[in-house]
Design an enzyme around this catalytic site. Structure first.
Site, mmCIF file in Angstrom:
data_model
loop_
_atom_site.group_PDB
_atom_site.id
_atom_site.type_symbol
_atom_site.label_atom_id
_atom_site.label_comp_id
_atom_site.label_asym_id
_atom_site.label_seq_id
_atom_site.Cartn_x
_atom_site.Cartn_y
_atom_site.Cartn_z
ATOM 1 C CG ASP A 171 40.839 38.280 45.811
ATOM 2 O OD1 ASP A 171 41.861 38.629 45.177
ATOM 3 O OD2 ASP A 171 40.655 38.577 47.000
ATOM 4 C CG LEU A 172 42.952 30.874 44.367
ATOM 5 C CD1 LEU A 172 42.201 30.552 45.655
ATOM 6 C CD2 LEU A 172 42.824 29.727 43.393
#
Length: 94
Positions: free
Chosen positions: A67-68
């Protein structure tokens, strides 16, 4: 690493970033509201730090972030970055 140590790290890290900076998203939004942009000279150190951090997480710790986003990249007043949101990680089975 136990969940207690991870929680302690996240709390200490969050306190540092809240007092000294914020997310990369907040930083970019602040620049945009002033009609400014990051120069290439400002982008490269952040890019290199991010690349090294992801390499360490992936190669050394066998962890994938998943979830960057700019909201999950914290930046302090010295332009040092840290990747946050440790609750959304996945240990690789390699």
């Amino acid at each position: 690493m136990s969940q207690c140590l991870i929680l302690l790290f996240v709390c200490v890290f969050w306190f540092d970033c809240v007092n000294l900076g914020g997310s990369l998203f907040d930083y970019l939004s602040s620049l945009s509201s002033k009609g400014q942009r990051m120069s290439e000279e400002q982008i490269w150190p952040i890019f290199i730090q991010l690349s090294l951090a992801l390499c360490y997480m992936h190669c050394e710790k066998r962890v994938v972030h998943r979830d960057l986003t700019p909201q999950n990249i914290m930046i302090d007043h010295r332009k040092r970055i840290k990747i946050s949101k440790q609750s959304i990680t996945h240990q690789m089975d390699m």
